[in-house]
Motif scaffolding. Structure first.
Motif, PDB file in Angstrom:
ATOM      1  N   LYS A  72       2.595  -2.982 -11.342  1.00  0.00           N
ATOM      2  CA  LYS A  72       1.178  -3.322 -11.228  1.00  0.00           C
ATOM      3  C   LYS A  72       0.346  -2.163 -10.668  1.00  0.00           C
ATOM      4  O   LYS A  72      -0.869  -2.175 -10.774  1.00  0.00           O
ATOM      5  CB  LYS A  72       0.995  -4.540 -10.319  1.00  0.00           C
ATOM      6  CG  LYS A  72       1.555  -5.815 -10.891  1.00  0.00           C
ATOM      7  CD  LYS A  72       1.324  -6.969  -9.949  1.00  0.00           C
ATOM      8  CE  LYS A  72       1.875  -8.260 -10.498  1.00  0.00           C
ATOM      9  NZ  LYS A  72       1.689  -9.373  -9.554  1.00  0.00           N
ATOM     10  N   GLY A  73       1.011  -1.198 -10.033  1.00  0.00           N
ATOM     11  CA  GLY A  73       0.287  -0.086  -9.433  1.00  0.00           C
ATOM     12  C   GLY A  73      -0.513  -0.509  -8.217  1.00  0.00           C
ATOM     13  O   GLY A  73      -1.611  -0.009  -7.985  1.00  0.00           O
ATOM     14  N   ASP A  74       0.046  -1.446  -7.439  1.00  0.00           N
ATOM     15  CA  ASP A  74      -0.635  -1.908  -6.234  1.00  0.00           C
ATOM     16  C   ASP A  74       0.369  -2.089  -5.085  1.00  0.00           C
ATOM     17  O   ASP A  74       1.499  -1.644  -5.179  1.00  0.00           O
ATOM     18  CB  ASP A  74      -1.428  -3.193  -6.513  1.00  0.00           C
ATOM     19  CG  ASP A  74      -0.550  -4.375  -6.907  1.00  0.00           C
ATOM     20  OD1 ASP A  74       0.671  -4.353  -6.646  1.00  0.00           O
ATOM     21  OD2 ASP A  74      -1.080  -5.343  -7.484  1.00  0.00           O
ATOM     22  N   TYR A  75      -0.072  -2.776  -4.053  1.00  0.00           N
ATOM     23  CA  TYR A  75       0.756  -2.929  -2.846  1.00  0.00           C
ATOM     24  C   TYR A  75       1.286  -4.361  -2.690  1.00  0.00           C
ATOM     25  O   TYR A  75       1.393  -4.873  -1.591  1.00  0.00           O
ATOM     26  CB  TYR A  75      -0.048  -2.508  -1.608  1.00  0.00           C
ATOM     27  CG  TYR A  75      -0.429  -1.048  -1.665  1.00  0.00           C
ATOM     28  CD1 TYR A  75       0.475  -0.069  -1.291  1.00  0.00           C
ATOM     29  CD2 TYR A  75      -1.685  -0.659  -2.121  1.00  0.00           C
ATOM     30  CE1 TYR A  75       0.145   1.276  -1.375  1.00  0.00           C
ATOM     31  CE2 TYR A  75      -2.029   0.692  -2.194  1.00  0.00           C
ATOM     32  CZ  TYR A  75      -1.106   1.644  -1.823  1.00  0.00           C
ATOM     33  OH  TYR A  75      -1.441   2.979  -1.901  1.00  0.00           O
ATOM     34  N   LEU A 102       2.044   6.137  -6.544  1.00  0.00           N
ATOM     35  CA  LEU A 102       1.925   5.542  -5.215  1.00  0.00           C
ATOM     36  C   LEU A 102       3.216   5.690  -4.399  1.00  0.00           C
ATOM     37  O   LEU A 102       3.180   5.693  -3.171  1.00  0.00           O
ATOM     38  CB  LEU A 102       1.561   4.055  -5.325  1.00  0.00           C
ATOM     39  CG  LEU A 102       0.176   3.714  -5.849  1.00  0.00           C
ATOM     40  CD1 LEU A 102       0.027   2.207  -6.029  1.00  0.00           C
ATOM     41  CD2 LEU A 102      -0.898   4.262  -4.930  1.00  0.00           C
ATOM     42  N   MET A 103       4.345   5.821  -5.086  1.00  0.00           N
ATOM     43  CA  MET A 103       5.643   5.957  -4.406  1.00  0.00           C
ATOM     44  C   MET A 103       5.795   7.291  -3.679  1.00  0.00           C
ATOM     45  O   MET A 103       6.531   7.394  -2.711  1.00  0.00           O
ATOM     46  CB  MET A 103       6.797   5.859  -5.420  1.00  0.00           C
ATOM     47  CG  MET A 103       6.986   4.517  -6.047  1.00  0.00           C
ATOM     48  SD  MET A 103       8.297   4.561  -7.294  1.00  0.00           S
ATOM     49  CE  MET A 103       9.732   4.904  -6.296  1.00  0.00           C
ATOM     50  N   ILE A 104       5.118   8.296  -4.172  1.00  0.00           N
ATOM     51  CA  ILE A 104       5.291   9.654  -3.651  1.00  0.00           C
ATOM     52  C   ILE A 104       4.672   9.754  -2.262  1.00  0.00           C
ATOM     53  O   ILE A 104       3.534   9.327  -2.059  1.00  0.00           O
ATOM     54  CB  ILE A 104       4.673  10.680  -4.628  1.00  0.00           C
ATOM     55  CG1 ILE A 104       5.391  10.584  -5.985  1.00  0.00           C
ATOM     56  CG2 ILE A 104       4.751  12.091  -4.062  1.00  0.00           C
ATOM     57  CD1 ILE A 104       4.761  11.394  -7.080  1.00  0.00           C
ATOM     58  N   PRO A 105       5.416  10.330  -1.311  1.00  0.00           N
ATOM     59  CA  PRO A 105       4.876  10.457   0.053  1.00  0.00           C
ATOM     60  C   PRO A 105       3.523  11.167   0.068  1.00  0.00           C
ATOM     61  O   PRO A 105       3.243  12.044  -0.760  1.00  0.00           O
ATOM     62  CB  PRO A 105       5.938  11.286   0.774  1.00  0.00           C
ATOM     63  CG  PRO A 105       7.199  11.006   0.028  1.00  0.00           C
ATOM     64  CD  PRO A 105       6.782  10.841  -1.411  1.00  0.00           C
ATOM     65  N   ASP A 106       2.686  10.791   1.026  1.00  0.00           N
ATOM     66  CA  ASP A 106       1.306  11.290   1.112  1.00  0.00           C
ATOM     67  C   ASP A 106       1.204  12.806   1.241  1.00  0.00           C
ATOM     68  O   ASP A 106       0.240  13.401   0.781  1.00  0.00           O
ATOM     69  CB  ASP A 106       0.579  10.627   2.289  1.00  0.00           C
ATOM     70  CG  ASP A 106       0.381   9.138   2.066  1.00  0.00           C
ATOM     71  OD1 ASP A 106       0.330   8.717   0.892  1.00  0.00           O
ATOM     72  OD2 ASP A 106       0.293   8.402   3.065  1.00  0.00           O
TER      73      ASP A 106
END
Length: 152
Positions: A118-121, A55-59
């Motif tokens: 947690k792999g969330d926001y 999730l950290m990696i830019p889109d």
């Protein structure tokens, strides 16, 4: 900043151990072992927290899980490289470059409030970036330069 405890505790214990075993304070060895322990630990975390790391990696970057695993392997290899005197300096240069490049992922993570565990926001957001991540990044770069290049 909790991660830095791995760096500092390993450094202090190794420094004390070198005094007792060798009779002198081996700052070069202790500094590089501290960073090696830190970077190997963070490299291994790429395999445990892969969802949050992705999730950290830019889109705009494709194949996110590939990059999570690849950078984890790079970090583990860097930790090993710091402990090999003949390649320590080039490893330190590459590791500093790596720290600078991956900082964009840390900025992205803070902007999106990502919680890598947690792999969330539900993460701490920009406050974490300013209060913890930037100072930590400066310490990691300075430490790697000092023990991997300057003292080497």
């Amino acid at each position: 900043m909790k991660l830095l405890s791995i760096l500092f505790v390993t450094f202090i214990l190794t420094l004390i151990g070198s005094k007792f075993i060798q009779g002198n304070w081996n700052f070069l060895f202790a500094g590089n072992l501290g960073m090696a322990a830190f970077i190997i630990f963070t490299g291994l975390s790429h395999f445990k927290f892969q969802k949050g790391m992705a999730l950290m990696i830019p889109d705009f970057i494709p194949a996110k899980l590939f990059w999570v695993y690849f950078t984890g392997i790079i970090e583990i290899a860097a930790g090993i490289g710091l402990m090999i005197p003949s390649i320590r300096e080039i490893t330190a240069i590459l590791l500093i470059t790596f720290y600078i490049l991956v900082f964009t992922a840390n900025v992205n993570s803070s902007k999106k409030n990502i919680n890598i565990f947690k792999g969330d926001y539900s993460g701490p957001g920009m406050a974490y970036l300013y209060r913890e991540r930037i100072p930590m990044q400066i310490i990691l770069i300075a430490w790697t330069w000092y023990f991997g290049i300057y003292l080497n």
